[in-house]
Structures are given as structure tokens and as C-alpha cells.
Design an enzyme around this catalytic site. Structure first.
Site, mmCIF file in Angstrom:
data_model
loop_
_atom_site.group_PDB
_atom_site.id
_atom_site.type_symbol
_atom_site.label_atom_id
_atom_site.label_comp_id
_atom_site.label_asym_id
_atom_site.label_seq_id
_atom_site.Cartn_x
_atom_site.Cartn_y
_atom_site.Cartn_z
ATOM 1 N N TYR A 298 57.393 46.377 32.220
ATOM 2 C CA TYR A 298 57.772 45.821 31.089
ATOM 3 C C TYR A 298 58.478 45.882 29.848
ATOM 4 O O TYR A 298 57.588 45.934 28.842
ATOM 5 C CB TYR A 298 56.997 44.205 31.557
ATOM 6 C CG TYR A 298 57.350 43.157 30.719
ATOM 7 C CD1 TYR A 298 58.632 42.846 30.720
ATOM 8 C CD2 TYR A 298 56.397 41.903 30.181
ATOM 9 C CE1 TYR A 298 58.907 41.271 29.749
ATOM 10 C CE2 TYR A 298 56.209 40.437 30.186
ATOM 11 C CZ TYR A 298 57.379 40.820 30.218
ATOM 12 O OH TYR A 298 57.560 39.058 29.744
ATOM 13 N N CYS B 214 13.002 41.924 49.641
ATOM 14 C CA CYS B 214 11.874 42.530 49.702
ATOM 15 C C CYS B 214 10.576 42.494 48.377
ATOM 16 O O CYS B 214 11.190 42.592 47.772
ATOM 17 C CB CYS B 214 11.574 43.301 50.406
ATOM 18 S SG CYS B 214 10.094 44.667 50.208
ATOM 19 N N GLU C 184 60.027 44.537 41.828
ATOM 20 C CA GLU C 184 59.235 45.599 41.969
ATOM 21 C C GLU C 184 58.396 45.841 42.593
ATOM 22 O O GLU C 184 57.303 45.444 43.551
ATOM 23 C CB GLU C 184 59.248 46.219 40.862
ATOM 24 C CG GLU C 184 60.060 45.167 39.468
ATOM 25 C CD GLU C 184 59.576 45.249 37.951
ATOM 26 O OE1 GLU C 184 58.092 45.583 37.566
ATOM 27 O OE2 GLU C 184 60.952 45.196 37.198
ATOM 28 N N LYS D 5 53.934 46.389 43.280
ATOM 29 C CA LYS D 5 52.903 46.098 42.551
ATOM 30 C C LYS D 5 51.893 46.768 41.826
ATOM 31 O O LYS D 5 50.787 47.174 42.952
ATOM 32 C CB LYS D 5 52.664 44.753 42.604
ATOM 33 C CG LYS D 5 51.274 43.137 41.786
ATOM 34 C CD LYS D 5 51.114 42.574 41.921
ATOM 35 C CE LYS D 5 50.040 41.507 40.482
ATOM 36 N NZ LYS D 5 48.693 42.410 40.886
ATOM 37 N N LYS E 121 51.183 39.035 47.341
ATOM 38 C CA LYS E 121 50.662 39.810 47.693
ATOM 39 C C LYS E 121 50.253 40.172 49.490
ATOM 40 O O LYS E 121 50.690 39.692 50.239
ATOM 41 C CB LYS E 121 49.008 39.608 47.557
ATOM 42 C CG LYS E 121 49.205 38.940 46.193
ATOM 43 C CD LYS E 121 48.316 40.254 45.129
ATOM 44 C CE LYS E 121 46.760 39.952 45.575
ATOM 45 N NZ LYS E 121 46.012 40.481 44.232
ATOM 46 N N CYS F 274 8.923 48.441 55.155
ATOM 47 C CA CYS F 274 7.167 48.331 54.739
ATOM 48 C C CYS F 274 7.280 47.429 55.669
ATOM 49 O O CYS F 274 5.783 47.479 55.026
ATOM 50 C CB CYS F 274 7.476 47.662 53.141
ATOM 51 S SG CYS F 274 7.897 46.764 52.487
ATOM 52 N N ASP G 24 48.505 49.150 41.164
ATOM 53 C CA ASP G 24 47.104 48.606 41.288
ATOM 54 C C ASP G 24 46.508 48.937 40.428
ATOM 55 O O ASP G 24 45.411 49.925 40.930
ATOM 56 C CB ASP G 24 46.343 48.146 42.469
ATOM 57 C CG ASP G 24 45.376 47.393 42.533
ATOM 58 O OD1 ASP G 24 45.286 46.336 41.772
ATOM 59 O OD2 ASP G 24 44.373 47.097 43.714
ATOM 60 N N CYS H 13 7.061 49.629 48.220
ATOM 61 C CA CYS H 13 8.007 49.785 49.142
ATOM 62 C C CYS H 13 9.297 51.054 48.580
ATOM 63 O O CYS H 13 9.451 51.031 47.808
ATOM 64 C CB CYS H 13 8.953 48.665 49.320
ATOM 65 S SG CYS H 13 10.795 48.108 50.857
ATOM 66 N N CYS I 254 11.442 43.611 56.092
ATOM 67 C CA CYS I 254 11.582 44.406 55.330
ATOM 68 C C CYS I 254 11.463 45.515 56.416
ATOM 69 O O CYS I 254 10.890 46.153 56.506
ATOM 70 C CB CYS I 254 11.261 45.414 53.783
ATOM 71 S SG CYS I 254 11.614 45.929 53.293
HETATM 72 S S1 IVH Z 1 54.759 41.909 34.588
HETATM 73 C C1 IVH Z 1 54.505 38.341 32.855
HETATM 74 N N1 IVH Z 1 55.046 43.515 36.905
HETATM 75 O O1 IVH Z 1 49.804 42.526 37.454
HETATM 76 C C2 IVH Z 1 54.806 39.682 33.624
HETATM 77 N N2 IVH Z 1 53.157 42.749 36.584
HETATM 78 O O2 IVH Z 1 48.748 39.161 37.381
HETATM 79 C C3 IVH Z 1 53.612 40.169 33.692
HETATM 80 N N3 IVH Z 1 51.420 44.543 37.533
HETATM 81 O O3 IVH Z 1 47.856 41.541 34.562
HETATM 82 C C4 IVH Z 1 53.509 41.414 34.405
HETATM 83 N N4 IVH Z 1 52.864 45.672 38.766
HETATM 84 O O4 IVH Z 1 48.561 44.094 35.435
HETATM 85 C C5 IVH Z 1 53.958 43.192 36.215
HETATM 86 N N5 IVH Z 1 55.186 45.454 38.339
HETATM 87 C C6 IVH Z 1 54.694 44.852 37.856
HETATM 88 C C7 IVH Z 1 53.126 44.781 38.059
HETATM 89 C C8 IVH Z 1 52.283 44.644 37.395
HETATM 90 C C9 IVH Z 1 51.718 45.384 38.470
HETATM 91 C C10 IVH Z 1 50.290 43.576 37.347
HETATM 92 C C11 IVH Z 1 50.493 43.457 36.174
HETATM 93 C C12 IVH Z 1 49.558 42.463 35.602
HETATM 94 C C13 IVH Z 1 48.999 42.145 36.967
HETATM 95 C C14 IVH Z 1 49.893 40.247 37.128
#
Ligand code: IVH
Length: 665
Positions: free
Chosen positions: A222, A420, A110, A112, A308, A405, A114, A426, A402
Site C-alpha cells: 500500500y 485444582c 493480493e 493477505k 479469508k 493429585c 498473515d 499438587c 485432579c
Molecule cells: S490493505 C485499507 N493488503 O490485513 C487497506 N492488508 O484487516 C488496508 N494485510 O491490518 C490494508 N495483507 O495488516 C492490505 N495485501 C494486503 C494485506 C493486508 C495482509 C493485513 C493488514 C491489515 C489487515 C486487514
């Protein structure tokens, strides 16, 4: 159809249109038609208060009522994920899972997202509660705010379990984020660094109507509960989608590690075309049975991992370094660069943070440097391409004086920043202090924004905070961009600020380390400015939550004649320089020595008011229940876990009436 039936029909219809618009992105009616329908429903609901339903689509506009958030214990703890940064680490994880299971398995990949995580609790298909992650065990009840997010259904459709928890991410789409920052820039308000901060800041606002204006979105990823439709995570996601939940289209069930790598490679590039921020990929073993076999470590599940994305980099030339002085006197080095394209924008400047970072990079003017944006709006320099050095330019060394000033900079022990010390003369510090003085939580003088203050300063009308009260309407009105009306408004706001209570005046002075709460504590303990001005470090340290660092800072502040002079002028203008008689008189010792936890939501006073009452009567308001807690002041929706803990420890639970009774006696 009678009106009650019409209400129900309109609710269903509006819900469907909401879903079409926000989840499916394919509306079937015009915005105007939608608004008309909503108005009709609002009218009918107003005429039939007996039909009130907290989950009606009309509730999504948010009310202006503010209350502090109740803390709620999560039914299932909200774990985080272990992070990985390379293909090799992902392969390692895959191997560990293979060994752990010793049978074939699939992995769901999936995106992730942000943003900020959220837990939604549905009972009988109704959204009952939305809670932030908090510390993973308990979070804030932000239901009223979450209801304003149109892609989150207030009622589920189809064949849903009677009780189900759905977790996901609340997001601020890029377009909304950029528009919001533009608006904040115009209003002279601080900008959000990235959509994540903007989303988490917004979901914690105390005013749902403001949240509604921010156009948040959410993706859910989830499903948890006792009676889930399937043993497969992927199937549960599909089921959730059939209940009206917004589940991303972009997850994929992978049968091999190579398929996982394909997914990662594809989305590493493709994510730039998404309307929301993503910072990686999440990999989850698909079978819930296999998830249980693998189990958890202390912090995160073994059955899932995050990969990541590498932050995007660019390489460009460093032309010069300039230094900015902030309101506290902190000096920030900024790199000026040859303009370069990076993640869709042109970068010309980057933060260099502090002297240590400059030294560790071994920077020279003319160097080719690597710049990254890693989700932040302000890019940073992460390295130097030393091979590209043809001629070595001047070494970058942190300035000694600084730039504003000329004062000699100092570096406090244990701090990375240079300061400063010339607080009183200043220019950026003076302007910054005045900005702090007029801020909403301080003297609350509307109409004096950053630019207006700069204008007044440059025109010689403002040198320090006391000068604000000397401003004359004609002087103000003569300034370009202001005009008579704004001038009068500023003057009126100044007059009104004479009634601002003493504890806020003390905070407004901007004494280093004396924040809002500390100012309150000091004011309540010492009552008036004269006692505070003459207090010794030892005396100040007897005040609750005041340590040596704060005490020294207060003494140092009042040891300077300029500061004393400012206080005297403010006093002469009629500002509050002592706790009001009323507040003093209402101080009692009825709760002396008692530790009280506030939990839940209340009908008669806000949580903030109860906190104030506890403190005013000599008690101590503490955050969590322990064996040292004397009472829990419990409102509605007190978390079940807190209740259990209280009962186990034998802590007395009292309601609003009982608490107020205690103060009456
Ligand atoms: S699953 C136990 N799926 O990433 C599984 N998390 O550190 C729990 N996040 O706090 C998370 N996209 O806020 C999951 N597709 C995704 C996600 C996701 C973003 C975030 C979530 C979590 C952090 C993981």
C-alpha cells in the site's frame, strides 16, 4: 577516493547487494564477500564518526540499547478490512461497488499476508520512521527494530516522491518460525503459537539486536501520499517496486468477478507452497479516484475487502481424552487422536479447551471428529461426524478430580476453566510456582529451567520455593545432566537473588492476580511484608489499582499457614522483605496529585525510569493526554498530534531538565 567517499561508495554497494539478496532473491556476490565489505564499512565508520548516518547498512545489525517505544500518531489512520468467508459474500461486495461507482472498474487481488502490519515513512528517500498499527490512530515507533529487516530499504532508489508512506506486513517465514520454536523448546521457553504472534512479538522486542537475529521479512502492499506516481493502485505498487520496495509478485488486476474467483481458487491451493503464512485474499478497487468515491465506513474502506481462506480440516478418530494441570491449577482437556495428516504435519493431539466446549460438541470416545489448524500450531476439534457413529462409546465428561493429585476440582464463578485447588501439594502447581519464582522478572535465578526444576522435584530436593535456598552444591552436582559448574552457577544465582528488591520478591511469591505492576503498587503503598500480611481487604483496596478481587486473593494467600511459613523461611535466608531505605527515603509527595503523560524518547533516563520517578514522588503516570493531564514530559519525537492536543487543552509541556528540576526543588 578519500575515506569519506569510500564510506559512501560502500554504503551504496552494500545496499544494492542487500536488495539483490533480500528483495530479488538473486545475490551476485558470496556471503563472505558481503561480510567482508560490511566489516570494511564498519571500520571506516568507526574511524569517521562525523560520517554517521542512521540509514547506513551497518545500522541493520541493531544496537543493544533498549528504550520504550514512543507512541506516534499515524498521518493517515490505519484502517482494517471487512472480512468475508464465501464466494457469495465476495460477489455481494462486487455488486455493491458496481452500484456505488456506476462505471467500469478493475479490482486488484493480493494475497493477505498473515503477520503484523507496519507503516514506513520515507522522506527524501530515507526511512525516517516505522510505526506499528497500534489502535489504528497511533502506534509504536519501532524504527530501530524495523531497520534490522533486510528486505526493507533504508534508502529508496530511482524516482521516488519526496514524502511517501508505505504500508505492509512484517512476517516471520515458516522456516524461521519453526527453527525459533525448536530453539525455544530446547531453552524451555514458551513456544509461539503461529508465525503471526512470533512476528508481532519480535517487532515489539526492546532489543533490536535480538530482532536482527530473528530474520523477519516484509511484503509491502500500500502506497500513500500526496504526490503518487499514478491514479492506479497497481501502478503505484510497480513504482514502489522500482524504488527498491519488496512488493509481492503475486498480485493481479482483475476485470471481472469471475477473474477474482479464479484468483481465489488458485491461491487457496497454491498458498501452501509459499514461504510465509497467508490467511486470505485482499480485493481493492484499483483506481484511487474510485476509491475516494466509494469512501469509508467507520472501521474499514468500502473499496476493499478481505476474503479469508477456510481453515484446512481433517477427520479422524477420538481415542481418549487426557487432562493437563498447569501452574495455576487450571486443567486443560486434550484429545488423543488417530494420527492424521493436516496442513503438512501429522496431528495426534488437539486441544478441547474446557468443559463447555466438550459438552457442546457432545463428544463420545471413538467418535470421528473434525480437526482444524487455522493458522495455529495447536489444532482444535471443531465438530463430530455423527453419521459415522457405528457404536456409541462412552460420553466424554469433564473429570471431577485432579489427575495429578486427586483433589476435587472447582470452577470459579464466571470462569470457563476447572481448577485444582490443592496449590501446596499438587506436583505441576508446585513446579509451576517455582518456575515463576525464579523467572527473570521475579528472582532472576538463572540455570533453573523447567526440566531442572522437575528433576530436583522428583529427587526430593525441592518441595517449594523456599527450598531453593537450601540446595547444596554437592547435591546438585550429583544429579545427572547438571555437573559441578552448573551447580555452582545455580548456587551463585541464589545468593545474588538476596539483593532483588522487595517489590519483585512480592511478585515472585506468585499470589493469584498479583502481577508485576500490582506487586509494585502494593509494595510502595504498604512498605513491608508484615504490613501486607496483616492487611485487611479494605486496607488493600485503598492501594491504587487494587480492587476487591486482588485484595481478597492477597488476604486468602496469607491466611494459609504454608504460605506464611514460606515467607518466614525466605526472610531467614536474607531476602528483601521491605522496601529499601533508599527507596523509602527517596519517596516524596512533590508530584502528589499530578497526572503526567510521558511522550517521545529521552537522553538522560529511560521512559521506565521516568515512570518510576513519577510514581515514587506521588504522581500518576497516565497513557494519553486529556483535560485532566497536568504535564506532558516530552522527549524527542513527540507525536505532532499529541502536541496539538496538548496545546489545545492547555496542558503544560516540560522537557527532561525541567522535570528533573521539579524534583530537585
Ligand atoms: S490493505 C485499507 N493488503 O490485513 C487497506 N492488508 O484487516 C488496508 N494485510 O491490518 C490494508 N495483507 O495488516 C492490505 N495485501 C494486503 C494485506 C493486508 C495482509 C493485513 C493488514 C491489515 C489487515 C486487514
Amino acid at each position: 577516493m578519500n575515506e569519506q567517499q569510500q564510506i559512501e561508495a560502500l554504503r551504496r554497494e552494500l545496499e544494492q547487494h542487500n536488495y539483490n539478496y533480500y528483495v530479488l532473491s538473486s545475490p551476485t556476490i558470496t556471503d563472505k564477500e558481503f561480510d567482508d565489505m560490511m566489516h570494511r564499512l564498519q571500520e571506516l565508520e568507526a574511524a569517521h564518526p562525523e560520517c554517521y548516518d542512521p540509514n547506513s547498512p551497518t545500522q541493520r545489525v541493531g544496537s543493544d540499547l533498549t528504550k520504550e517505544f514512543a507512541q506516534v500518531e499515524h498521518r493517515y489512520p490505519m484502517l482494517s478490512l471487512a472480512n468475508t468467508y464465501s464466494e457469495a459474500e465476495v460477489r455481494d461486495w462486487y455488486e455493491r461497488v458496481r452500484k456505488g461507482l456506476n462505471e467500469s472498474f478493475d479490482v486488484v487481488c493480493e494475497l493477505k499476508y498473515d503477520g503484523t502490519s507496519i507503516s514506513l515513512w520515507y522522506e527524501q528517500g530515507k526511512l525516517l520512521r516505522a510505526v506499528t498499527r497500534g489502535d489504528g490512530v497511533k502506534g509504536d515507533d519501532v524504527t530501530a527494530n524495523v531497520k534490522t529487516i533486510r528486505s526493507i530499504p533504508l534508502r529508496l532508489q530511482g524516482d521516488y516522491p519526496l514524502q511517501v508512506e508505505i504500508r505492509g506486513e512484517v512476517l516471520m517465514p515458516w522456516a524461521v518460525f519453526e527453527a525459533l520454536n525448536k530453539e525455544r523448546e530446547a531453552q524451555e521457553e514458551p513456544l509461539f503459537a503461529n508465525p503471526r504472534n512470533a512476528a508481532s512479538g519480535t517487532i515489539k522486542l526492546q532489543n533490536p539486536a535480538l530482532v536482527a537475529e530473528r530474520n523477519l521479512d516484509a511484503y509491502l502492499y500500500y502506497v500513500l501520499g500526496e504526490n503518487l506516481p499514478s491514479d492506479l493502485h497497481s501502478e503505484n505498487l510497480m513504482a514502489a517496486r522500482s524504488w527498491g520496495i519488496k512488493v509481492s509478485e503475486n498480485f493481479r488486476v482483475c476485470h471481472s468477478v469471475d477473474e477474482i474467483m479464479e484468483y481465489i481458487a488458485y491461491w487457496d491451493a497454491e498458498r501452501k507452497n509459499l514461504p510465509v503464512a497467508t490467511d486470505g485474499i485482499v480485493l481493492k478497487v484499483n483506481s484511487l479516484r474510485q476509491q475516494r468515491t466509494l469512501g469509508l465506513t467507520a472501521k474499514s474502506p468500502r473499496w476493499a475487502i478481505a476474503y479469508k481462506f477456510q481453515a484446512e480440516q481433517a477427520c479422524t478418530r477420538l481415542n481418549s481424552v487426557s487432562y493437563q494441570v498447569g501452574r495455576t491449577g487450571a486443567v486443560t482437556p486434550v484429545a488423543n487422536l488417530d494420527p492424521v495428516q493436516l496442513s503438512g504435519t501429522v496431528v495426534k493431539r488437539a486441544s478441547l479447551h474446557n468443559a463447555d466446549i466438550i459438552a457442546s460438541l457432545d463428544l463420545h470416545i471413538g467418535d470421528m471428529v473434525y480437526v482444524e489448524k487455522g493458522g495455529e500450531i495447536i489444532p482444535k476439534i471443531t465438530g463430530v461426524d455423527k453419521d459415522a457413529r457405528l457404536l456409541i462409546g462412552d460420553k466424554v465428561t469433564f473429570i471431577k478430580k485432579c489427575p495429578e493429585c486427586g483433589a476435587e476440582l472447582i470452577r470459579y464463578e464466571g470462569e470457563a476453566a476447572h481448577y485444582c485447588p490443592n496449590e501446596a501439594a499438587c506436583p505441576p502447581q508446585i513446579k509451576g510456582k517455582i518456575e515463576h519464582f525464579v523467572a527473570r522478572k521475579a528472582m532472576d535465578i538463572d540455570g533453573l529451567g523447567t526440566e531442572t526444576i522437575a528433576l530436583l522435584y522428583e529427587n526430593g530436593l525441592l518441595h517449594n520455593m523456599a527450598d531453593i535456598y537450601d540446595l547444596k552444591v554437592p547435591d546438585l552436582a550429583r544429579l545427572e545432566r547438571l555437573g559441578l559448574k552448573s551447580a555452582q552457577n545455580i548456587k551463585r544465582a541464589c545468593e545474588a537473588s538476596r539483593n532483588v528488591p522487595f517489590e519483585r520478591v512480592l511478585f515472585a511469591l506468585g499470589i493469584r492476580f498479583v502481577g508485576e505492576t500490582t506487586a509494585k503498587k502494593i509494595a510502595y503503598a504498604l512498605h513491608d511484608i508484615d504490613r501486607i500480611m496483616s492487611a485487611t481487604v479494605e486496607e488493600l483496596m485503598t492501594v491504587d489499582e487494587v480492587g476487591e478481587r486482588i485484595a481478597r486473593s492477597v488476604v486468602e494467600y496469607f491466611s494459609q499457614p504454608v504460605n506464611r511459613e514460606i515467607v518466614e523461611r525466605l526472610r531467614a535466608y536474607g531476602l528483601q522483605m521491605a522496601l529499601s531505605e533508599e527507596k523509602l527515603a527517596s519517596r516524596t509527595e512533590k508530584l502528589q496529585g499530578l497526572s503526567i503523560v510521558i511522550s517521545g524518547t529521552f537522553a538522560l533516563h529511560s521512559r521506565e525510569e521516568y515512570k518510576e520517578m513519577i510514581e515514587r514522588n506521588g504522581g500518576k503516570n497516565v497513557g494519553s493526554v486529556s483535560s485532566k493531564t497536568d504535564y506532558i514530559l516530552a522527549g524527542e519525537n513527540m507525536g505532532p498530534a499529541k502536541l496539538e492536543k496538548a496545546q489545545k487543552l492547555g496542558v503544560k509541556i516540560i522537557d527532561e531538565q525541567q522535570f528533573l528540576q521539579m524534583l530537585e526543588e
